[in-house]
Motif scaffolding. Structure first.
Motif, PDB file in Angstrom:
ATOM      1  N   SER A  58       0.961  -1.283  -0.020  1.00  0.00           N
ATOM      2  CA  SER A  58      -0.192  -0.024   0.015  1.00  0.00           C
ATOM      3  C   SER A  58       0.903   1.364   0.003  1.00  0.00           C
ATOM      4  N   TYR A  59       0.227   2.422   0.008  1.00  0.00           N
ATOM      5  CA  TYR A  59       1.043   3.638  -0.245  1.00  0.00           C
ATOM      6  C   TYR A  59       0.535   4.536   1.118  1.00  0.00           C
ATOM      7  N   TYR A  60       1.294   5.669   1.148  1.00  0.00           N
ATOM      8  CA  TYR A  60       0.881   6.750   1.984  1.00  0.00           C
ATOM      9  C   TYR A  60      -0.458   7.485   1.773  1.00  0.00           C
ATOM     10  N   ASP A  61      -0.626   7.652   0.361  1.00  0.00           N
ATOM     11  CA  ASP A  61      -1.779   8.480   0.137  1.00  0.00           C
ATOM     12  C   ASP A  61      -2.996   7.301  -0.237  1.00  0.00           C
ATOM     13  N   HIS A  62      -2.842   6.340  -0.941  1.00  0.00           N
ATOM     14  CA  HIS A  62      -3.933   5.439  -1.078  1.00  0.00           C
ATOM     15  C   HIS A  62      -3.268   4.179  -1.072  1.00  0.00           C
ATOM     16  N   ALA A 214      -9.799 -10.644   3.663  1.00  0.00           N
ATOM     17  CA  ALA A 214      -8.721 -11.083   3.318  1.00  0.00           C
ATOM     18  C   ALA A 214      -8.096 -10.460   2.050  1.00  0.00           C
ATOM     19  N   CYS A 215      -8.983  -9.911   1.258  1.00  0.00           N
ATOM     20  CA  CYS A 215      -8.481  -8.918  -0.156  1.00  0.00           C
ATOM     21  C   CYS A 215      -8.068  -7.584   0.394  1.00  0.00           C
ATOM     22  N   THR A 216      -8.371  -7.321   1.910  1.00  0.00           N
ATOM     23  CA  THR A 216      -8.100  -5.830   2.088  1.00  0.00           C
ATOM     24  C   THR A 216      -6.622  -5.902   2.856  1.00  0.00           C
ATOM     25  N   SER A 217      -6.304  -7.338   3.039  1.00  0.00           N
ATOM     26  CA  SER A 217      -4.922  -7.430   4.053  1.00  0.00           C
ATOM     27  C   SER A 217      -3.829  -6.753   3.675  1.00  0.00           C
ATOM     28  N   PRO A 218      -3.557  -6.484   2.223  1.00  0.00           N
ATOM     29  CA  PRO A 218      -2.268  -5.866   1.843  1.00  0.00           C
ATOM     30  C   PRO A 218      -2.297  -4.189   2.398  1.00  0.00           C
ATOM     31  N   VAL A 219      -3.587  -3.617   2.286  1.00  0.00           N
ATOM     32  CA  VAL A 219      -3.830  -2.242   3.159  1.00  0.00           C
ATOM     33  C   VAL A 219      -3.628  -2.388   4.650  1.00  0.00           C
ATOM     34  N   LEU A 220      -4.035  -3.327   5.305  1.00  0.00           N
ATOM     35  CA  LEU A 220      -3.926  -3.665   6.481  1.00  0.00           C
ATOM     36  C   LEU A 220      -2.502  -3.892   7.090  1.00  0.00           C
ATOM     37  N   ILE A 221      -1.795  -4.863   6.395  1.00  0.00           N
ATOM     38  CA  ILE A 221      -0.675  -4.995   6.881  1.00  0.00           C
ATOM     39  C   ILE A 221       0.255  -3.823   6.724  1.00  0.00           C
ATOM     40  N   TRP A 222       0.209  -2.981   5.608  1.00  0.00           N
ATOM     41  CA  TRP A 222       1.065  -2.070   5.328  1.00  0.00           C
ATOM     42  C   TRP A 222       0.893  -1.019   6.422  1.00  0.00           C
ATOM     43  N   ASN A 223      -0.344  -0.761   6.524  1.00  0.00           N
ATOM     44  CA  ASN A 223      -0.606   0.359   7.538  1.00  0.00           C
ATOM     45  C   ASN A 223      -0.041  -0.182   9.091  1.00  0.00           C
ATOM     46  N   ALA A 224      -0.396  -1.340   9.306  1.00  0.00           N
ATOM     47  CA  ALA A 224       0.197  -1.817  10.772  1.00  0.00           C
ATOM     48  C   ALA A 224       1.670  -1.593  10.836  1.00  0.00           C
ATOM     49  N   LEU A 225       2.327  -1.800   9.839  1.00  0.00           N
ATOM     50  CA  LEU A 225       3.786  -1.711   9.742  1.00  0.00           C
ATOM     51  C   LEU A 225       4.165  -0.229   9.883  1.00  0.00           C
ATOM     52  N   TYR A 226       3.316   0.673   9.451  1.00  0.00           N
ATOM     53  CA  TYR A 226       3.793   1.964   9.602  1.00  0.00           C
ATOM     54  C   TYR A 226       2.784   2.852  10.219  1.00  0.00           C
ATOM     55  N   ASP A 227       2.441   2.135  11.475  1.00  0.00           N
ATOM     56  CA  ASP A 227       1.876   3.135  12.416  1.00  0.00           C
ATOM     57  C   ASP A 227       0.256   3.736  11.811  1.00  0.00           C
ATOM     58  N   TRP A 228      -0.277   2.889  10.891  1.00  0.00           N
ATOM     59  CA  TRP A 228      -1.469   3.328  10.663  1.00  0.00           C
ATOM     60  C   TRP A 228      -1.474   4.549   9.727  1.00  0.00           C
ATOM     61  N   VAL A 229      -0.390   5.106   9.400  1.00  0.00           N
ATOM     62  CA  VAL A 229      -0.369   6.497   8.821  1.00  0.00           C
ATOM     63  C   VAL A 229      -1.209   6.773   7.749  1.00  0.00           C
ATOM     64  N   ILE A 231      -4.296   5.620   6.950  1.00  0.00           N
ATOM     65  CA  ILE A 231      -5.470   5.361   7.462  1.00  0.00           C
ATOM     66  C   ILE A 231      -5.859   6.736   8.253  1.00  0.00           C
ATOM     67  N   ARG A 232      -4.600   7.123   9.173  1.00  0.00           N
ATOM     68  CA  ARG A 232      -5.293   8.109   9.916  1.00  0.00           C
ATOM     69  C   ARG A 232      -4.940   9.419   9.181  1.00  0.00           C
ATOM     70  N   HIS A 237      -8.018  13.708   6.825  1.00  0.00           N
ATOM     71  CA  HIS A 237      -8.524  14.419   5.731  1.00  0.00           C
ATOM     72  C   HIS A 237      -9.965  14.688   5.657  1.00  0.00           C
ATOM     73  N   SER A 238     -10.464  13.597   6.196  1.00  0.00           N
ATOM     74  CA  SER A 238     -12.205  13.487   5.981  1.00  0.00           C
ATOM     75  C   SER A 238     -12.817  14.373   7.201  1.00  0.00           C
ATOM     76  N   PHE A 239     -12.267  14.428   8.136  1.00  0.00           N
ATOM     77  CA  PHE A 239     -13.009  14.906   9.365  1.00  0.00           C
ATOM     78  C   PHE A 239     -12.174  16.253  10.108  1.00  0.00           C
ATOM     79  N   ASP A 240     -10.952  16.435   9.800  1.00  0.00           N
ATOM     80  CA  ASP A 240     -10.484  17.479  10.542  1.00  0.00           C
ATOM     81  C   ASP A 240      -9.622  18.495   9.711  1.00  0.00           C
TER      82      ASP A 240
END
Length: 506
Positions: A58-62, A214-229, A231-232, A237-240
């Motif tokens: 996954s990536y920082y923006d998307h 299971a299909c979302t796992s690449p996004v979740l694994i990547w975010n877990a490795l990088y402090d959920w950066v 998704i945060r 961006h959506s609410f603040d």
């Protein structure tokens, strides 16, 4: 009023209809491919191309789906603009077929399928999506596939469509986070209609949910490795993201939607969304309700979001898939009386949309139409190669100098258009995960070297980097034009002897 669609079997697609649909879709794809190769990349597209050169989960923006598709395309066909944009061309072709079939199935009328194709292709939003590649390209495919699987599940009751639905939802989330916004509409159908509730007790329903996760796992694994950066960032961006004048922001959002969907079609789509929700619920038709429930709430979400932050014109794009199908279906379902009273407005909507799409394509290819620069989104495609040539001329004089910018879009464009695709560093970033074209090891090799700083509005950016360099001096200014008119001016500064600070994560 036409008979209840649930009592009629959907018409089959004859050879003639299929051949015509395939021919028209292929012709549109060839036009899109020609335009894709005839115009320069935008900043966002070049930035996404950087992703495709260093594939990640996954990536920082998307999420990463679009980068994976682009990597496959460029591996097969090279790194031309057309090859980079090929996923967008193919995505819109796929969505055209899916939209046609969803309408045919939901309304039991092949005319609804044809009107869906017409309505979609008469919007600038859909027309541009066939040329400009973004994470919305795979998103639109999997959003459409989810609707298609859901309509088939409701119609046929076959187990396989439940798994196709789970697969599409999961892959859609691995394309763009916006995919989560289809879930409430789909869950509402499962909760409110007996055709949906029957699946709650089936273990296959929950297995399909596991497949989606299971299909979302690449996004979740990547975010877990990088402090959920990532998704945060999206939640922030959506609410603040407060704006100074919420009502002005709202009006701007509505204006961009009128422009990109085209004014009369936008009005018809609002009507179609409402009609699908109301009529689907009143007549117990879950497929019709689905179209409204996956479009109207999404548009309402971004309408509300515009009161608290900037909303890009294409963000609500998936809402118009269900809306276009609902509008086309409503048109063929309401009977001759309604058709006669609205025929003039309907034909005017299609003709106006078609003219606006044609003008968009003409401007994209030629930049000849007298559109003010500030109102012309196509101007973002103009003369990046000219800027790159100016940077390369300065780079040739200083072979050891590195290139850097303050905007990720400019970093991507310079990387693409400079000979040899060199690293273009980004201020305030040590590279990965913010920008995947380099990492902290590359940044660690910069101290003592001169840099070429490319900046559009240099005052504050120069203040930020000044402590990191021994000296700064302006080398040249480059005007970027579109249709003979100046879009903006970029400055190239010599930043002497880098010390530390500028290329660290901030």
């Amino acid at each position: 009023m036409a008979p209840d669609a649930k009592t009629i079997r959907p018409p089959t697609v004859g050879t003639r209809d299929f051949a015509l649909l395939a021919g028209l879709t292929a012709a549109a794809a060839l036009l899109h491919l020609w335009l894709a190769g005839a115009t320069l990349l935008s900043g966002d597209e070049a930035y996404y191309w950087l992703w495709s050169r260093r594939l990640q989960l996954s990536y920082y923006d998307h999420p990463a789906m679009m980068a994976w598709w682009m990597a496959a395309s460029t591996a097969l066909f090279g790194e031309s603009e057309a090859a980079i944009r090929l996923p967008a061309v193919l995505a819109v072709a796929a969505v055209t077929f899916l939209g046609f079939d969803i309408a045919r199935l939901a309304f039991r009328d092949i005319r609804a399928g044809w009107w869906t194709v017409v309505v979609l292709n008469a919007t600038i939003l859909f027309a541009a999506a066939g040329v400009i590649v973004t994470p919305d390209s795979p998103l639109l495919v999997f959003w459409s596939a989810s609707l298609w699987a859901m309509v088939r599940l409701l119609d046929e009751g076959r187990l396989r469509w439940l798994y196709v639905l789970g697969l599409s939802l999961g892959l859609g989330f691995t394309s763009k986070y916006t995919m989560v916004l289809i879930a409430p509409g789909i869950l509402a159908v499962f909760a409110l209609f007996p055709e949906g509730r029957r699946w709650w007790k089936s273990p296959h329903f929950w297995a399909a949910i596991v497949l989606a996760l299971a299909c979302t796992s690449p996004v979740l694994i990547w975010n877990a490795l990088y402090d959920w950066v990532s998704i945060r960032k999206q939640l922030s961006h959506s609410f603040d993201a407060p704006v100074g004048n919420p009502w002005k922001s709202l009006v701007t959002f509505l204006g961009t939607q009128l422009g990109t969907v085209t004014p009369l079609i936008f009005a018809f789509m609002l009507w179609g969304m409402g009609w699908a929700l109301w009529t689907g619920w009143r007549r117990g038709n879950p497929a019709w309700f689905l179209l409204g429930a996956t479009s109207a709430p999404l548009l309402a979400f971004f309408l509300n979001h515009s009161l608290g932050g900037l909303v890009q014109p294409h963000w609500p794009g998936p809402a118009y898939l269900g809306a276009a199908i609902a509008t086309a279906g409503a048109w063929v379902s309401l009977g001759p009386a309604w058709s006669r009273s609205l025929r003039g407005a309907w034909i005017a909507a299609i003709c106006l949309g078609g003219l606006m799409v044609a003008a968009t394509y003409a401007q994209m290819a030629s930049a000849l139409l007298p559109i003010p620069i500030k109102s012309d989104p196509m101007s973002r495609l103009g003369e990046w190669d000219r800027l790159a040539r100016a940077v390369e001329a300065e780079r040739a004089k200083r072979p050891d100098a590195f290139v850097f910018a303050a905007k990720h879009e400019v970093a991507g464009l310079l990387t693409y258009y400079l000979p040899g695709h060199p690293i273009v560093f980004l201020t305030g970033s040590a590279g990965f995960p913010r920008i995947p074209s380099y990492d902290a090891r590359d940044a660690a090799a910069l101290p003592g070297r001169d840099g070429l700083f490319v900046i559009k509005d240099g005052r504050y950016a120069l203040q930020d980097i000044r402590p990191s360099f021994r000296g700064l001096s302006l080398l040249t200014t480059v005007e970027r034009t579109w249709g003979g008119k100046v879009v903006d001016r970029y400055e190239i500064w010599l930043a002497e002897s880098y010390g530390s600070g500028t290329f660290e994560n901030k």
